[in-house]
Design a protein around this motif. Structure first.
Motif, PDB file in Angstrom:
ATOM      1  N   GLY A   1      33.137  38.598  39.390  1.00 37.49           N
ATOM      2  CA  GLY A   1      31.883  38.361  38.993  1.00 37.49           C
ATOM      3  C   GLY A   1      31.167  39.513  38.182  1.00 37.49           C
ATOM      4  O   GLY A   1      31.759  40.485  37.998  1.00 37.49           O
ATOM      5  N   THR A   2      29.872  39.156  37.573  1.00 36.34           N
ATOM      6  CA  THR A   2      29.179  40.199  36.801  1.00 36.34           C
ATOM      7  C   THR A   2      27.859  40.461  37.674  1.00 36.34           C
ATOM      8  O   THR A   2      27.613  41.713  37.592  1.00 36.34           O
ATOM      9  CB  THR A   2      28.664  39.467  35.418  1.00 36.34           C
ATOM     10  OG1 THR A   2      28.129  38.134  35.730  1.00 36.34           O
ATOM     11  CG2 THR A   2      29.867  39.259  34.453  1.00 36.34           C
TER      12      THR A   2
ATOM     13  N   THR B   1      34.876  27.807  44.786  1.00 35.64           N
ATOM     14  CA  THR B   1      35.061  26.961  44.245  1.00 35.64           C
ATOM     15  C   THR B   1      36.083  27.233  43.124  1.00 35.64           C
ATOM     16  O   THR B   1      35.816  28.569  42.494  1.00 35.64           O
ATOM     17  CB  THR B   1      34.026  26.073  43.237  1.00 35.64           C
ATOM     18  OG1 THR B   1      34.391  25.150  42.441  1.00 35.64           O
ATOM     19  CG2 THR B   1      33.159  27.100  42.698  1.00 35.64           C
ATOM     20  N   ASN B   2      37.220  26.599  42.641  1.00 36.43           N
ATOM     21  CA  ASN B   2      37.927  27.099  41.582  1.00 36.43           C
ATOM     22  C   ASN B   2      37.822  26.275  40.290  1.00 36.43           C
ATOM     23  O   ASN B   2      38.790  25.919  39.639  1.00 36.43           O
ATOM     24  CB  ASN B   2      39.365  27.148  42.305  1.00 36.43           C
ATOM     25  CG  ASN B   2      39.969  25.897  42.837  1.00 36.43           C
ATOM     26  OD1 ASN B   2      39.454  24.957  42.891  1.00 36.43           O
ATOM     27  ND2 ASN B   2      41.328  25.984  43.251  1.00 36.43           N
TER      28      ASN B   2
ATOM     29  N   ARG C   1      35.729  31.282  41.934  1.00 41.55           N
ATOM     30  CA  ARG C   1      37.300  32.099  41.924  1.00 41.55           C
ATOM     31  C   ARG C   1      38.241  31.367  41.445  1.00 41.55           C
ATOM     32  O   ARG C   1      38.533  30.233  42.007  1.00 41.55           O
ATOM     33  CB  ARG C   1      37.517  32.548  43.492  1.00 41.55           C
ATOM     34  CG  ARG C   1      36.551  33.307  44.101  1.00 41.55           C
ATOM     35  CD  ARG C   1      36.637  34.830  43.432  1.00 41.55           C
ATOM     36  NE  ARG C   1      35.771  35.871  44.349  1.00 41.55           N
ATOM     37  CZ  ARG C   1      34.431  35.897  43.863  1.00 41.55           C
ATOM     38  NH1 ARG C   1      33.964  35.296  42.778  1.00 41.55           N
ATOM     39  NH2 ARG C   1      33.691  36.827  44.541  1.00 41.55           N
ATOM     40  N   THR C   2      38.514  31.714  40.350  1.00 46.45           N
ATOM     41  CA  THR C   2      39.490  30.670  39.533  1.00 46.45           C
ATOM     42  C   THR C   2      40.813  30.710  39.816  1.00 46.45           C
ATOM     43  O   THR C   2      41.604  29.733  39.431  1.00 46.45           O
ATOM     44  CB  THR C   2      39.281  30.978  37.950  1.00 46.45           C
ATOM     45  OG1 THR C   2      39.201  32.195  37.684  1.00 46.45           O
ATOM     46  CG2 THR C   2      38.109  30.259  37.446  1.00 46.45           C
TER      47      THR C   2
ATOM     48  N   LEU D   1      41.727  34.132  45.630  1.00 46.97           N
ATOM     49  CA  LEU D   1      41.183  33.377  46.719  1.00 46.97           C
ATOM     50  C   LEU D   1      41.905  33.537  47.741  1.00 46.97           C
ATOM     51  O   LEU D   1      41.351  34.009  49.063  1.00 46.97           O
ATOM     52  CB  LEU D   1      41.339  31.796  46.622  1.00 46.97           C
ATOM     53  CG  LEU D   1      40.559  31.022  45.654  1.00 46.97           C
ATOM     54  CD1 LEU D   1      41.331  29.640  45.291  1.00 46.97           C
ATOM     55  CD2 LEU D   1      39.343  30.806  46.106  1.00 46.97           C
ATOM     56  N   GLN D   2      43.341  33.806  47.633  1.00 46.10           N
ATOM     57  CA  GLN D   2      43.852  34.466  48.906  1.00 46.10           C
ATOM     58  C   GLN D   2      43.400  36.005  49.177  1.00 46.10           C
ATOM     59  O   GLN D   2      43.323  36.180  50.237  1.00 46.10           O
ATOM     60  CB  GLN D   2      45.499  34.650  48.321  1.00 46.10           C
ATOM     61  CG  GLN D   2      46.336  33.240  48.127  1.00 46.10           C
ATOM     62  CD  GLN D   2      47.307  33.269  47.282  1.00 46.10           C
ATOM     63  OE1 GLN D   2      47.563  34.356  46.579  1.00 46.10           O
ATOM     64  NE2 GLN D   2      47.945  32.123  47.140  1.00 46.10           N
ATOM     65  N   GLN D   3      43.133  36.648  48.328  1.00 42.82           N
ATOM     66  CA  GLN D   3      42.457  38.025  48.499  1.00 42.82           C
ATOM     67  C   GLN D   3      41.247  37.963  49.203  1.00 42.82           C
ATOM     68  O   GLN D   3      40.867  38.743  49.889  1.00 42.82           O
ATOM     69  CB  GLN D   3      42.464  39.104  47.007  1.00 42.82           C
ATOM     70  CG  GLN D   3      43.708  39.545  46.707  1.00 42.82           C
ATOM     71  CD  GLN D   3      44.503  40.427  47.412  1.00 42.82           C
ATOM     72  OE1 GLN D   3      43.927  40.817  48.403  1.00 42.82           O
ATOM     73  NE2 GLN D   3      45.832  40.615  47.188  1.00 42.82           N
TER      74      GLN D   3
END
Lengths: 334, 599
Positions: free
Chosen positions: A173-174, B71-72, B268-269, B274-276
Motif C-alpha cells: 500500500g501507499t 480482500t483480494n 491484498r491482490t 495473503l500468505q505472507q
C-alpha cells in the motif's frame, strides 16, 4: 535558434500522436475483447447467458463493436480534448484513476532517480578521487554486483526481510488504512514509511551503475590538460574537484537523468505490483488483466508522454548547461 | 494486526487497557469506541446523554481491537457494496455489512437460519419470516417491504430465484414475505437458492426503491459507496486505496456476540501477499486462500486452517461436437487412461481428492446418494491407467495405433490442443499430469495455456477440442445432486459451449442387462418439482448412471477450500465446533460469538 525550438516542440507532438496511434493499434491486437473476462465472471456467478449479454450491453462506456477506424477517430478526438475515456473495469473516467495513481508513482520515481544520481555522483567522484584504492575496488565490486541484480529481486528480498520477517516496514500500500487522508504529519510519515522499500529497491542497483559512470567520466576529466593547468596554478584540491572535475563529469549524466526519469516510470509496473503500491504501474496491470482498453491506453500514454517530455527538456536545456553545444547549429537530439 | 509499523503497539496497549462497557457505566470511556457505531441514530439507549457509547444497552464488553482480514477483489476505493451491480461489488466487505437469509453448514450438512426466523414450504407457497430484531444500522426494522423491493429488483436482473418464483408479496405482517411459486418446487432447491452465500438482505428501501421504475441497467451500474446502511454485524466506516474499515453494528441482532470494535479488510491482490500476511502476523483472518503444502508447513502455530468442501474441482471438458471426442467410447477411453489419484497427488495432496466415480455428484456425497448402486458404477480406475480397456474402446471406435500414436481411419492423430487457464498454479500441475498420461498412452495433445478471459472465451465459443474445466458448479448447492447433474449438461458458465446434446440418450442398463434410454436433462429437471424424497433419489441414481456412462464432463478431483484464522490474539471456536462449517468462518464466527478478543 527559434527554428530549433519550434522543430523540437513539433517533434514532441508528432511523437505523442504516433505513440497514441501505436498504442491504440497494439492494444486492439491483444487477443480477446474487453468484455471476455467480465462475461466469464458473470456466467460463473450464475447469471444466465441472456442476462449476461444484456448486462454487457448496458455498459455504455465504450462501443467495441464499432468499426476500428471509427473507434480510432473517436479516441483521438477525445484525447485531443484531454479525455481518455472511461475505464471499463472500474467504471470511472481514466483521468480520475490516473490522477489518483500518478502522484504516488511520480513520487517514488522522482525520489528514487534523484537518489540514484546523488549517490552515484558522490560515490563515483570519491572512487575517481581515490582511483585504484581499496575503497575504489570495493565500491566498484559492490556496484557491479548491485547492477547485476534486477531491482525486482532486490524488492522481493527487501519485502520479505524488512516487512514480513522483521516487521519494520509495511508490506503493501501507499498509506496505512488507519491514517486520515489529509495532508498532515501522520499522513506524511505513513506515506514515507510505505515508500521506503519501493524507493530503496528501485535505487540500489541503478545507483551502482551511475557511480561507475561517474567514476569513468571523472577519471577522463582528471586526465584533461585544463585540470593539470589548474593544479599547476596551485588551486585547492577542493576547488579542482568541484569546479573543474565534477561539473564536467556530471554534464553527460544530465541527459541521462531526464531520460531515466521517463524510462523508470515504465519499470514501476513490476515494482508497484510487488509492493501493491497503487500507482500507474499497478493500474496498468489491472487494466491488462481486465482487457480494459481505455485504462491501458491511458497508462501507456502517461508513461510515454513523460519520456517524451524528458527528452524534450533535455534537448532544450542542454545547450544552456553546456555552452560547447550550440543548439542553433546542431540538429542532434539528446 | 493492521499496519504493524503505524499502529501495532498502540493497538496492543489499547486492547489491553481500554475495555469499554456497553451500557453500564461506560461514560468514562465513552467516545473511544471508534465512532459511536456509525450513525448513532439509535443512541436512545440510555448512555447518560453523552451519546458516544451507544453500545446497544446489552452490557456486552467491547474491546477497542481490530480484527484484520483482507480482500483480494481489488482496490477498495474502486469497489462498492451494491450486490446487484455488474462490476466491482466487493462481496468480502458486503457479506459483513448485510445479513444473509440462511446458511448451509458443511459440517452438520444442515441449513441454519440467519436473517430469517422461519421458512415454510407449502405447495406453491413459500413463507419467509424475518427475525423480529433484524434491523438496519439506523435502528429501523428490516421489513417485508425491503425484501420485496430486493426480490423485485432481482427479477429485473434475472436472478435464478425467479426460475421458480412467480410473484412476491407481503404476508400477514411486515416481517413476513410470501413467495408464490410457478409450480410446486422441491424445498431443497429453494433453500439452497436462499442460503447461497452471496445472497444477502440488502434491499434498503430508501436507496433501492428508486430503481424499481428504472431499467435493470440502472441498479446494475449503481455504486453504493456513500450513506451505506446495512443490517449485518458490521457497518461501513470508511474505505480507501488500502482497505475497508468496518465497525461493530450496535443494531445487529446478535451484537452481544461481537466483542471487538473494528474489522479491517486490507487490499491484498495476490495469493503470495495473503500468505505472507498470515506468516508475518499482519493478517488475523483470510476468507479463502489456496495455499500449497510447502507454505502451510511454514505457517506458525497461531495460524489455523479450516478446510471446507468446495464441491468444485479439476475436471476435463470435451467438445461434444468434435468428431473424435464427441464419441462416447473415446471419452470413456480418456477416462480410463487418466489416473485420478496421481492427478490429485501432483496438484495438491492436502486439499485434493480423486473422485471415487466419474459422475456429476461431489466425491463426498457419492456414496450417500448412490447407496447400493455405488459399486455398480464404472470406476475408470481411480488410481491406475487402464490402458488395455482404453485401447480396446478406441479400437471399437475405429481408431488404430501407429508409431505410438492413435489415429483415425485417415491417419489423423487423435488429440489436439488441450486448453488450460494460465496462472492457476495447481491446475497447471494437474493439466501437465493429465496430458502426460494421455500422450504416454498414445494421444497427441498439446497444452494451450490461455489468460482467463480467453480461456473462458474459447469454451463459450466452442473453440476447443478438450481442456481443463471444473466439473461441479461449486458451493453448498452442489451437495444437492439436482444442481451438479443438471449443470454438467448445460454448463451455464460457458453458455453450454461444450455442446452436450439435449434429448434422449441410450446407455447400458444399470442392472447390466440390455440398455436403457432416458432423457437425462428432462429427468433431472423433474426433481425440481418432485417433493417425494424416494422418487428424487431414484431419479438422481438414473441420471448419475447416465453421466457415469456417457460422460458429459469428466470429473477428476474434488477440492477443499482453505480458510484461515489465527488464535494468538483471538479466541477462536475449537476445531470440533460445527460453527466452523459455514462459509466463511471469518464472516460467520464473529457474529456467533466464536471469534472474539482473547481475554
Amino acid at each position: 535558434m527559434v527554428n530549433y525550438y519550434v522543430r523540437r516542440t513539433a517533434r514532441v507532438f508528432v511523437t505523442i500522436f504516433l505513440v497514441a496511434s501505436l498504442t491504440f493499434g497494439l492494444v486492439r491486437l491483444l487477443p480477446g475483447g474487453p468484455f471476455t473476462l467480465l462475461r466469464a465472471q458473470l456466467l460463473r456467478q450464475g447469471v444466465p447467458a441472456d442476462e449476461v449479454d444484456a448486462r454487457i450491453a448496458n455498459l455504455q462506456n465504450i462501443r467495441p463493436d464499432e468499426p476500428l477506424w471509427q473507434q480510432y477517430i473517436d479516441y483521438m478526438a477525445a484525447l485531443f480534448q484531454g479525455n481518455l475515456g472511461e475505464s471499463i473495469s472500474l467504471g470511472e473516467p481514466v483521468v480520475t484513476v490516473l490522477a489518483k495513481a500518478a502522484p504516488w508513482t511520480i513520487f517514488v520515481v522522482l525520489v528514487s532517480t534523484v537518489l540514484v544520481f546523488v549517490i552515484g555522483i558522490f560515490m563515483g567522484s570519491l572512487q575517481a578521487y581515490w582511483e585504484g584504492s581499496r575503497f575504489d575496488q570495493l565500491v566498484t565490486g559492490v556496484s557491479i554486483s548491485l547492477m547485476s541484480l534486477p531491482f525486482y529481486v532486490v524488492a522481493v528480498i527487501a519485502l520479505y526481510v524488512f516487512a514480513y520477517q522483521f516487521g519494520w516496514l509495511p508490506t503493501a500500500g501507499t498509506v496505512s488504512n488507519s491514517v486520515e487522508r489529509s495532508l498532515g504529519v501522520p499522513f506524511l510519515v505513513s506515506a514515507l514509511k510505505h515508500s521506503i522499500l519501493p524507493i530503496v529497491s528501485y535505487t540500489l542497483g541503478a545507483a551502482g551503475g551511475q557511480a561507475l559512470a561517474m567514476r569513468g567520466n571523472s577519471i577522463q576529466v582528471l586526465g584533461n590538460d585544463y585540470v593539470q593547468v589548474a593544479r599547476l596554478r596551485g588551486l585547492s584540491d577542493r576547488r579542482i574537484a568541484t569546479r573543474y572535475v565534477a561539473r564536467n563529469a556530471i554534464l553527460p549524466m544530465y541527459t541521462g537523468f531526464l531520460l531515466l526519469l521517463g524510462f523508470r516510470l515504465g519499470g514501476t509496473v513490476i515494482l508497484e505490483q510487488i509492493f501493491s503500491y497503487t500507482g500507474l504501474g499497478y493500474y496498468m496491470i489491472t487494466a491488462l488483466k481486465a482487457n480494459d482498453y481505455p485504462l491501458m491506453m491511458g497508462t501507456f500514454l502517461v508513461i510515454t508522454v513523460a519520456l517524451v517530455i524528458g527528452v524534450f527538456i533535455a534537448d532544450l536545456t542542454y545547450s544552456r548547461i553546456d555552452p560547447r553545444i550550440s543548439a542553433g547549429e546542431s540538429d542532434e537530439a539528446y | 494486526m493492521s499496519d504493524p509499523t503505524d499502529d501495532y503497539r498502540d493497538m496492543i496497549s489499547r486492547r489491553h487497557f481500554v475495555t469499554l462497557t456497553g451500557a453500564s457505566g461506560a461514560a468514562a470511556l465513552a467516545g473511544c469506541t471508534g465512532d459511536g457505531g456509525g450513525d448513532g441514530g439509535d443512541g436512545g439507549s440510555s448512555d447518560g446523554g453523552d451519546g458516544g457509547s451507544s453500545d446497544g444497552g446489552d452490557g456486552t464488553q467491547v474491546t477497542d481491537a481490530t480484527l484484520v482480514g483482507a480482500t483480494n477483489n481489488g482496490v477498495p476505493s474502486n469497489l462498492h457494496v451494491n450486490p446487484m451491480a455488474t462490476q466491482n461489488y466487493d462481496w468480502i466487505a458486503g457479506n459483513h455489512i448485510f445479513e444473509r437469509f440462511a446458511a448451509y453448514n458443511f459440517s452438520t450438512q444442515e441449513f441454519e437460519l440467519a436473517g430469517l426466523s422461519d421458512w415454510s414450504f407449502d405447495g406453491t407457497t413459500v413463507t419467509l419470516t424475518l427475525r423480529d430484531d433484524l434491523a438496519w444500522d439506523t435502528g429501523d426494522d428490516v421489513t417485508a417491504g425491503d425484501v420485496i423491493t430486493q426480490f423485485k429488483l432481482m427479477k429485473k436482473t434475472g436472478a435464478t430465484l425467479w426460475d421458480y418464483v412467480e410473484s412476491v408479496e407481503q404476508g400477514e405482517d411486515d416481517k413476513t414475505v410470501v413467495l408464490n411459486l410457478s409450480r410446486p418446487t422441491n424445498p431443497e432447491i429453494i433453500k439452497h437458492t436462499l442460503a447461497n452465500g452471496d445472497l444477502r438482505i440488502h434491499g434498503y428501501q430508501p436507496v433501492y426503491n428508486e430503481f424499481l421504475d428504472k431499467e435493470a441497467s440502472a441498479v446494475q451500474q449503481f455504486k453504493w459507496e456513500e450513506d451505506v446502511h446495512g443490517n449485518g454485524p458490521f457497518g461501513l466506516e470508511s474505505k480507501s486505496d488500502q482497505g475497508w474499515t468496518l465497525t461493530r453494528n450496535e443494531s445487529f441482532y446478535d451484537a452481544d456476540n461481537i466483542t471487538f470494535s473494528t474489522y479491517e479488510l486490507l487490499s491484498r491482490t495476490d495469493n503470495t501477499a495473503l500468505q505472507q500476511g498470515l506468516l508475518g502476523g499482519e493478517l488475523d483472518v483470510v476468507t479463502s486462500l489456496f495455499t500449497p503444502p510447502t507454505i502451510v508447513a511454514n505457517f506458525p502455530d497461531r495460524v489455523e486452517e479450516v478446510q471446507l468442501p468446495a464441491k468444485w474441482g479439476y475436471g476435463a471438458l470435451f467438445n461434444h461436437d468434435d468428431e473424435d471426442f464427441g464419441k462416447r467410447k473415446v471419452r470413456q477411453a480418456v477416462a480410463h487412461v487418466i489416473n485420478r489419484q496421481q492427478v490429485a497427488d501432483n496438484a495438491g495432496p492436502r486439499t485434493k481428492d480423486p473422485a471415487p466415480k466419474v459422475t456429476g455428484i461431489p466425491p463426498a456425497d457419492q456414496e450417500t446418494w448412490l447407496g447400493d448402486a455405488f459399486d455398480g458404477f464404472e470406476g475408470y480406475g481411480p488410481n491406475a491407467s487402464n490402458t488395455e480397456k482404453a485401447a480396446s474402446l478406441l479400437r471399437e471406435a475405429g481408431y488404430s495405433k501407429s508409431d505410438g500414436t492413435w489415429q483415425d481411419g485417415d491417419g489423423n492423430a487423435l488429440g489436439g490442443s488441450y486448453i488450460t487457464p494460465a496462472g492457476w498454479t495447481d491446475w497447471t500441475t494437474a493439466t501437465n499430469t493429465v496430458v502426460d498420461q494421455l500422450n504416454s498412452f498414445g494421444f497427441d495433445f498439446e497444452i494451450n495455456s490461455l489468460p482467463q478471459g480467453d480461456y473462458f472465451g474459447a469454451y463459450i465459443e466452442s473453440n476447443f477440442t478438450m481442456g481443463a474445466f471444473y466439473w461441479l458448479p461449486g458451493g453448498a448447492r452442489s451437495s444437492f445432486p439436482y444442481f451438479p447433474l443438471r449443470w454438467q449438461m448445460k454448463i451455464p458458465d460457458i453458455s453450454g459451449g461444450h455442446n452436450f446434446a439435449e434429448g434422449e440418450h441410450t446407455v447400458p442398463a444399470m442392472d447390466g442387462s440390455g440398455e436403457m434410454t432416458l432423457n437425462p436433462l428432462e429427468e433431472i429437471t423433474s426433481v425440481a418439482t418432485t417433493q417425494d424424497q424416494a422418487a428424487v433419489e431414484e431419479t438422481v441414481k438414473r441420471v448419475a448412471w447416465h453421466h457415469n456412462q456417457n460422460i458429459p464432463v469428466l470429473g477428476l478431483v474434488g477440492k477443499l477450500d482453505q480458510s484461515w484464522l489465527t488464535d494468538a490474539e483471538w479466541d477462536v471456536a475449537g476445531a470440533d465446533d460445527p460453527a466452523r462449517g459455514v462459509k466463511w468462518p471469518s464472516h460467520w464466527l464473529p457474529k456467533q460469538g466464536k471469534l472474539g478478543v482473547q481475554e
